[in-house]
Design a protein around this motif. Structure first.
Motif, PDB file in Angstrom:
ATOM      1  N   PRO A   1      10.365  -5.496  -5.885  1.00  0.00           N
ATOM      2  CA  PRO A   1       9.076  -5.607  -5.186  1.00  0.00           C
ATOM      3  C   PRO A   1       8.345  -4.273  -5.135  1.00  0.00           C
ATOM      4  CG  PRO A   1      10.843  -6.656  -3.933  1.00  0.00           C
ATOM      5  CD  PRO A   1      11.501  -5.916  -5.037  1.00  0.00           C
ATOM      6  N   PRO A   2       7.053  -4.249  -5.447  1.00  0.00           N
ATOM      7  CA  PRO A   2       6.284  -2.999  -5.323  1.00  0.00           C
ATOM      8  C   PRO A   2       5.969  -2.743  -3.851  1.00  0.00           C
ATOM      9  CG  PRO A   2       4.839  -4.781  -6.000  1.00  0.00           C
ATOM     10  CD  PRO A   2       6.228  -5.367  -5.935  1.00  0.00           C
TER      11      PRO A   2
ATOM     12  N   TYR B   1       0.836  -1.214   0.000  1.00  0.00           N
ATOM     13  CA  TYR B   1       0.000   0.000   0.000  1.00  0.00           C
ATOM     14  C   TYR B   1       0.866   1.257   0.000  1.00  0.00           C
ATOM     15  CZ  TYR B   1      -2.815   3.791   1.907  1.00  0.00           C
ATOM     16  OH  TYR B   1      -3.399   5.013   2.127  1.00  0.00           O
ATOM     17  N   ASN B   2       1.887   1.266   0.838  1.00  0.00           N
ATOM     18  CA  ASN B   2       2.748   2.430   0.990  1.00  0.00           C
ATOM     19  C   ASN B   2       3.487   2.767  -0.302  1.00  0.00           C
ATOM     20  OD1 ASN B   2       3.915   4.515   2.643  1.00  0.00           O
ATOM     21  ND2 ASN B   2       5.797   3.319   2.737  1.00  0.00           N
ATOM     22  N   SER B   3       3.769   1.753  -1.115  1.00  0.00           N
ATOM     23  CA  SER B   3       4.515   1.982  -2.357  1.00  0.00           C
ATOM     24  C   SER B   3       3.678   2.679  -3.420  1.00  0.00           C
ATOM     25  CB  SER B   3       5.045   0.657  -2.911  1.00  0.00           C
ATOM     26  OG  SER B   3       4.010  -0.111  -3.498  1.00  0.00           O
ATOM     27  N   TYR B   4       2.367   2.706  -3.234  1.00  0.00           N
ATOM     28  CA  TYR B   4       1.506   3.357  -4.220  1.00  0.00           C
ATOM     29  C   TYR B   4       1.018   4.734  -3.765  1.00  0.00           C
ATOM     30  CZ  TYR B   4       1.518  -0.858  -7.008  1.00  0.00           C
ATOM     31  OH  TYR B   4       1.924  -1.913  -7.795  1.00  0.00           O
TER      32      TYR B   4
ATOM     33  N   GLY C   1       9.787   2.004   5.534  1.00  0.00           N
ATOM     34  CA  GLY C   1      10.817   2.917   6.005  1.00  0.00           C
ATOM     35  C   GLY C   1      11.240   3.915   4.954  1.00  0.00           C
ATOM     36  N   SER C   2      10.486   3.999   3.864  1.00  0.00           N
ATOM     37  CA  SER C   2      10.744   4.972   2.803  1.00  0.00           C
ATOM     38  C   SER C   2       9.426   5.295   2.124  1.00  0.00           C
ATOM     39  CB  SER C   2      11.752   4.425   1.787  1.00  0.00           C
ATOM     40  OG  SER C   2      11.178   3.346   1.060  1.00  0.00           O
ATOM     41  N   ARG C   3       9.436   6.307   1.274  1.00  0.00           N
ATOM     42  CA  ARG C   3       8.217   6.710   0.565  1.00  0.00           C
ATOM     43  C   ARG C   3       8.536   7.019  -0.892  1.00  0.00           C
ATOM     44  NH1 ARG C   3       4.204   8.887   3.879  1.00  0.00           N
ATOM     45  NH2 ARG C   3       2.957   9.024   1.983  1.00  0.00           N
ATOM     46  N   CYS C   4       7.567   6.838  -1.773  1.00  0.00           N
ATOM     47  CA  CYS C   4       7.682   7.352  -3.132  1.00  0.00           C
ATOM     48  C   CYS C   4       7.529   8.867  -3.059  1.00  0.00           C
ATOM     49  CB  CYS C   4       6.611   6.745  -4.037  1.00  0.00           C
ATOM     50  SG  CYS C   4       6.890   5.006  -4.431  1.00  0.00           S
TER      51      CYS C   4
ATOM     52  N   GLY D   1      16.896   3.012   0.464  1.00  0.00           N
ATOM     53  CA  GLY D   1      16.879   1.599   0.857  1.00  0.00           C
ATOM     54  C   GLY D   1      15.618   0.863   0.462  1.00  0.00           C
ATOM     55  N   GLN D   2      14.551   1.602   0.178  1.00  0.00           N
ATOM     56  CA  GLN D   2      13.225   1.101  -0.224  1.00  0.00           C
ATOM     57  C   GLN D   2      12.552   0.249   0.849  1.00  0.00           C
ATOM     58  OE1 GLN D   2      12.526   0.274  -4.396  1.00  0.00           O
ATOM     59  NE2 GLN D   2      11.230  -1.451  -3.900  1.00  0.00           N
TER      60      GLN D   2
END
Length: 359
Positions: free
Chosen positions: A339-340, A122-125, A344-347, A301-302
């Protein structure tokens, strides 16, 4: 032919490593939960281990909605399997000191990894807008710039994501747009129509290549970006409203930035902004007269705990840094690779207000 052989070798090596990871994960979870390790166990494990390499090969040959779903699921499994691996390692360490019932540990790990993975996907989108102000000496007027990096257009993020980025950028009404590499992902064949949205940018856009453009092949990347509003800078300097915009394409060789900048005529009386994918050689940028360097590459670090490993390789991992007056801003990246998932990071999209330094 050489590129095909290199790609085949990479896929083969990756499969061997991913097979070992999957065996450990499946063996560990089966052991904790008391599941039988019969023929079905090995078949499922082999399918899981083959999923990402096979999805990658399919996407490079025949790409459609079904193959993209398969690729996305396989990529997500790669991230989930890493979380399972770390959880099993943590359990193994703790079990030396604290007796933990195996079945309870297995259930807890399954629940935790499910929750963490769901949040990470969810966070990756979601897109985080970061706003910063940076003063520049010699600037004629305040300007707004949007900094994008590591968008990774490919199988998971395609034309729809490109349109979203353009729409969000236009809402900020910037004077110019900077894109510091890895526009493409390399996971799927490139098509010109995927990047049509770029032509709807309301501001001039400058772009430099990253490592993924190199992997894909610069000729192919330039082909699909030809005709768009992007101004591709490859070791050159252009003037924009009194600002020297300098772009240096990706190359991992030693002192690449230093050698390239030494060949450019940089006017120390005018502000100079450098676009360079790798967040390094800040000292060399300062010596060349750069006021602000914009970079990406690290993704911050993604996914935890990879941020600790990335930090060892790139001390400038995310955010704003300064060296003797020269500033460096490192974006966390506007997309994801592999991995999508993000933990600990954000787009990130970055709105940089370039202010006149009157001191």
């Amino acid at each position: 032919m050489r590129r095909i052989l290199q790609y085949a070798m990479f896929i083969s090596l990756f499969f061997v490593g991913f097979l070992a990871l999957n065996y450990y994960v499946f063996f560990g979870m089966s052991f904790l939960l008391g599941l039988p390790m019969d023929n079905g166990f090995y078949i499922i494990m082999l399918i899981a281990a083959l999923s990402y390499p096979v999805a990658t090969l399919i996407e490079r040959t025949v790409s459609n909605n079904f193959t993209r779903i398969f690729y996305t699921a396989a990529s997500a499994w790669m991230g989930i399997s890493f979380y399972l691996l770390f959880a099993l390692i943590v359990y193994l360490v703790f079990s030396w000191f604290v007796p933990i019932p195996r079945e309870s540990a297995g259930i807890l790990i399954a629940i935790l990894v499910t929750v963490i993975s769901t949040y990470s996907i969810y966070n990756s989108y979601t897109l985080k807008l970061v706003k910063i102000e940076i003063p520049l000496k010699g600037l004629n007027e305040d300007l707004k710039a949007v900094h994008l990096s590591d968008i990774h257009i490919g199988s998971i993020r395609n034309s729809g994501y490109m349109e979203r980025i353009v729409n969000e950028t236009n809402k900020l009404n910037p004077d110019l747009v900077f894109i510091t590499g890895d526009m493409v992902d390399g996971s799927a064949r490139l098509h010109k129509h995927t990047f049509n949205a770029i032509n709807r940018l309301n501001a001039p856009a400058f772009f430099v290549t990253g490592n993924h453009e190199t992997y894909e092949g610069l000729d192919e990347v330039f082909r699909v970006l030809e005709g768009t509003k992007l101004r591709i800078l490859q070791g050159e300097l252009v003037d924009f409203k009194g600002i020297q915009v300098i772009g240096v394409g990706y190359y991992y060789g030693r002192d690449h930035l230093k050698n390239t900048l030494s060949q450019l005529e940089i006017n120390n009386e005018k502000p100079a902004i450098l676009l360079y994918h790798l967040p390094r050689e800040l000292e060399n940028a300062h010596e060349a007269g750069i006021d602000l360097q914009l970079s990406g590459h690290t993704h911050n670090g993604q996914m935890i705990p990879f941020n600790f490993l990335v930090k060892l390789m790139f001390p400038y991992i995310q955010g704003l840094y300064e060296y003797n007056g020269t500033k460096l801003y490192v974006s966390q990246g506007t997309g994801t690779w592999g991995p999508p998932m993000r933990l600990g990071s954000r787009c990130e999209m970055t709105l940089i207000t370039l202010k006149q330094d009157l001191n």
